[in-house]
Motif scaffolding. Structure first.
Motif, mmCIF file in Angstrom:
data_model
loop_
_atom_site.group_PDB
_atom_site.id
_atom_site.type_symbol
_atom_site.label_atom_id
_atom_site.label_comp_id
_atom_site.label_asym_id
_atom_site.label_seq_id
_atom_site.Cartn_x
_atom_site.Cartn_y
_atom_site.Cartn_z
ATOM 1 N N THR B 285 0.916 -1.667 0.015
ATOM 2 C CA THR B 285 -0.289 -0.282 0.474
ATOM 3 C C THR B 285 1.130 1.439 0.126
ATOM 4 O O THR B 285 1.948 1.334 0.539
ATOM 5 N N VAL B 286 0.706 1.790 -0.795
ATOM 6 C CA VAL B 286 1.363 3.254 -1.424
ATOM 7 C C VAL B 286 1.091 4.851 -0.009
ATOM 8 O O VAL B 286 -0.212 4.896 -0.419
ATOM 9 N N TYR B 287 1.961 5.849 0.792
ATOM 10 C CA TYR B 287 1.302 6.786 0.918
ATOM 11 C C TYR B 287 2.130 7.452 1.230
ATOM 12 O O TYR B 287 3.208 6.629 0.374
ATOM 13 N N ARG B 288 1.839 8.620 -0.058
ATOM 14 C CA ARG B 288 2.576 9.303 -0.486
ATOM 15 C C ARG B 288 2.110 11.107 0.004
ATOM 16 O O ARG B 288 1.178 11.626 0.714
ATOM 17 N N ILE B 289 3.723 11.086 0.822
ATOM 18 C CA ILE B 289 3.417 11.921 1.303
ATOM 19 C C ILE B 289 4.405 13.895 1.092
ATOM 20 O O ILE B 289 5.155 13.188 -0.453
ATOM 21 N N PRO B 290 3.357 14.668 0.747
ATOM 22 C CA PRO B 290 4.197 15.638 -0.160
ATOM 23 C C PRO B 290 5.283 16.311 -0.085
ATOM 24 O O PRO B 290 5.041 17.616 0.289
ATOM 25 N N GLU B 291 6.126 15.921 0.179
ATOM 26 C CA GLU B 291 7.579 16.353 0.322
ATOM 27 C C GLU B 291 8.303 15.956 0.175
ATOM 28 O O GLU B 291 8.372 14.735 -0.417
ATOM 29 N N SER B 292 9.472 16.411 -0.130
ATOM 30 C CA SER B 292 11.006 15.784 -0.868
ATOM 31 C C SER B 292 11.676 15.113 0.291
ATOM 32 O O SER B 292 11.872 15.477 1.215
ATOM 33 N N ASN B 293 11.914 13.738 0.213
ATOM 34 C CA ASN B 293 13.236 13.712 0.823
ATOM 35 C C ASN B 293 12.863 13.143 2.215
ATOM 36 O O ASN B 293 13.455 13.591 3.754
ATOM 37 N N PHE B 294 11.240 12.904 2.580
ATOM 38 C CA PHE B 294 11.171 13.184 3.837
ATOM 39 C C PHE B 294 11.897 11.426 4.327
ATOM 40 O O PHE B 294 11.738 10.723 3.378
ATOM 41 N N ASP B 295 11.888 11.352 5.682
ATOM 42 C CA ASP B 295 12.951 10.163 6.135
ATOM 43 C C ASP B 295 11.842 9.636 7.043
ATOM 44 O O ASP B 295 11.936 9.977 8.179
ATOM 45 N N PRO B 296 11.096 8.322 6.873
ATOM 46 C CA PRO B 296 9.941 7.878 7.811
ATOM 47 C C PRO B 296 11.103 7.539 9.099
ATOM 48 O O PRO B 296 11.842 6.830 8.943
ATOM 49 N N LEU B 297 10.136 7.619 10.351
ATOM 50 C CA LEU B 297 10.790 6.763 11.162
ATOM 51 C C LEU B 297 9.491 5.915 12.227
ATOM 52 O O LEU B 297 10.190 4.689 12.503
ATOM 53 N N TYR B 298 8.391 6.268 11.690
ATOM 54 C CA TYR B 298 7.445 5.080 12.257
ATOM 55 C C TYR B 298 6.214 4.923 11.806
ATOM 56 O O TYR B 298 5.837 6.287 11.451
ATOM 57 N N PHE B 299 5.238 4.260 11.681
ATOM 58 C CA PHE B 299 4.624 3.598 11.468
ATOM 59 C C PHE B 299 3.112 2.878 12.158
ATOM 60 O O PHE B 299 3.355 2.220 13.375
#
Lengths: 166, 357
Positions: B285-299
């Motif tokens: 499933t894809v989550y689209r974050i409206p930012e470039s180079n976003f670094d995910p930490l936790y779901f």
């Protein structure tokens, strides 16, 4: 509700003090210890079933819980909310001693859902409490020497942060 | 009022254990002080296992490593003013350069040549394993030092934990070096990757992410490299097809108990692909974050993604890509690693759990 059916048969239970409780067999099914007794009996059980470990106060609470939960489950609207409210009140209405007595009774009678609920209730009560509170609650004597206890507390210092005042 | 018969309402140990399995690790570590019998219950291995099974999905924590310090944070408190961070001491005084190479069931594997340290931050139990036999001076045929891939995982069939180092020699042969807690020594087998084309990619050093009985590594090929802990062999999980090949970078992460791919594209958006059901290709499933180079930490449990915007701070996005919360001051020069809390101890050949003073 149907007319003539098993669910309307009544079972009589007798507590330690000799008090008699008439219980619908559909409710008695949730008292697994009682149900096993009934299943094991060759004939229909007509005389009161003695419960030598269960006091009136506890059986009355257990039946109250089961009757209400059966009522909620039979499809009233907004049952979840009402049930949550009932459960909260039920838990709050008891002292710590009464809570423990009820756990023992629910365990003896093998009332699974109620036991889960009571165990969770106690866990919620003690989760952020101090060691002294827990000793008090369960009636446990401290058998550590002061040095032993101090050492253990220091080793796990982080676990003592943010503990609720007694 | 009728006189009641006096009776003690003392709960027997089996009932106390039912209550204790519902408590978080922090409470249980504190309640070891209640009495010696409670200490014994809480330290008991079967209790630790049933406690872990019951609480595994809710006991995530984030290890935060930087400035020579290690801290543990509750991910549900990331946006709180006081997240009740716990300071931890790095076992064995490993240096600030220590790397985290994997974690599993409450244990974290730290690596700093020539040591691997398996450590449970909640209980303090730890075990040091030396891998200096893999230093170039000690082997006949040369090993390629930067081909090392580390991992740590649990073998459910044998109730054992393995520390793993995968390495290559100059002749291109690949070896699996593994240390089982129960056998308590290094063993080695020659091993092959699922596809020869993965060879070049697998030399990138990524830590191993343990999930569902397998360790997973990020490689730059078009599938995720995985190692089955029970069968002791490699397999691969293909990247989702809709991902395509047009991206600037694609990193494997383990977020909140799911395998995730963090994809940065030219379009100045970040996509986080979450494999909602392990091993099920259609569940990406894809989550689209409206930012470039976003670094995910936790779901999070509510399907939200917390991570670091490239301009700083901390942000939380929901599944629709809408910003739910953000915080300006957040030092993200640290490294972060997600782990589970547990009371588990390592099985050993001698039956004694190690603890370092």
């Amino acid at each position: 509700m149907s007319g003539i059916s098993d669910t309307e048969r009544m079972i009589t239970l007798k507590t330690v003090e000799g008090t008699l409780f008439d219980v619908k067999s559909s409710i008695a099914k949730d008292l697994k210890t009682v149900q096993a007794f009934i299943d094991d009996s060759d004939d229909d059980v007509t005389s009161p079933i003695p419960l030598p470990n269960v006091f009136t106060r506890e059986l009355s609470r257990i039946l109250d819980y089961l009757n209400n939960h059966h009522r909620f489950r039979s499809g009233i609207e907004k049952a979840d909310e009402e049930m949550a409210r009932y459960d909260a009140e039920f838990a709050k209405s008891m002292s710590h001693e009464e809570l423990k007595a009820l756990i023992l009774a629910a365990n003896y009678l093998n009332v699974k859902d109620l036991l889960e609920f009571l165990n969770q209730t106690v866990a919620d009560v003690i989760q952020n409490k101090s060691v002294e509170f827990v000793r008090n609650f369960f009636g446990i004597e401290n058998d550590y020497t002061p040095e032993e206890e101090e050492k253990l507390r220091n080793e796990n210092e982080w676990a003592f942060n943010g503990v609720e005042q007694d | 009022m009728t006189k009641r018969i006096n009776y003690k309402n003392d709960l027997p140990n089996e009932l106390i254990m039912e209550i204790l399995t519902r408590l978080p690790v922090k409470s249980l570590m504190r309640f070891k002080c209640v009495s010696k019998s409670w200490f014994a219950i809480i330290s008991n291995d079967s209790f630790a296992k049933s406690h872990f099974e019951r609480s595994a999905s809710s006991s995530h924590r984030i290890l935060c490593h930087g400035d020579g310090e290690l801290r543990s944070i509750d991910p549900d408190l990331l946006f709180h003013k006081d997240p009740h961070t716990i300071k931890l001491s790095i076992p064995y005084s490993l240096s600030a350069y220590v790397r985290i190479q994997g974690s599993c069931r409450g244990f974290i594997m730290l690596q700093e040549f020539p040591d691997l340290v398996i450590w449970n931050p909640s209980t303090g139990v730890n075990k040091r394993i030396s891998y200096d036999h893999l230093s170039p001076g000690n082997l006949e045929s040369g090993i390629i030092l930067d081909s090392f891939m580390f991992g740590f995982g649990y073998d459910a069939r044998r109730d054992d934990y393995l520390a793993i180092i995968v390495w290559c020699d100059v002749n291109g042969r690949r070896f699996l070096e593994y240390f089982s807690m129960r056998i308590n020594k290094w063993e080695r087998v020659e091993i092959a990757l699922p596809r020869p084309s993965m060879d070049a990619a697998a030399s990138l050093s990524s830590p191993g992410y343990y999930l569902n009985g397998a360790i997973h590594w990020d490689t730059s090929s078009d599938s995720i490299l995985a190692f089955d802990m029970i069968e002791r062999e490699f397999f691969e999980i293909p990247l989702p097809e809709p991902l395509g090949k047009e991206f600037m970078s694609c990193c494997l992460e383990l977020l909140g108990g799911f395998l995730c791919l963090c994809v940065w594209r030219e379009s100045k958006k970040t996509e986080i692909w979450v494999m909602k059901e392990y091993g099920v290709a259609s569940s990406w499933t894809v989550y689209r974050i409206p930012e470039s180079n976003f670094d995910p930490l936790y779901f999070t449990k509510s399907d939200e993604i917390i991570g670091f915007p490239s301009l700083g701070g901390l942000a939380k996005y929901d599944e629709k890509g809408e910003l739910r919360e953000c915080m300006e001051n957040w030092n993200y020069e640290y490294h972060f690693w997600m782990y589970l809390e547990s009371l588990l101890s390592l099985p050993s050949s001698s039956g004694i759990a190690w603890k370092e003073e």
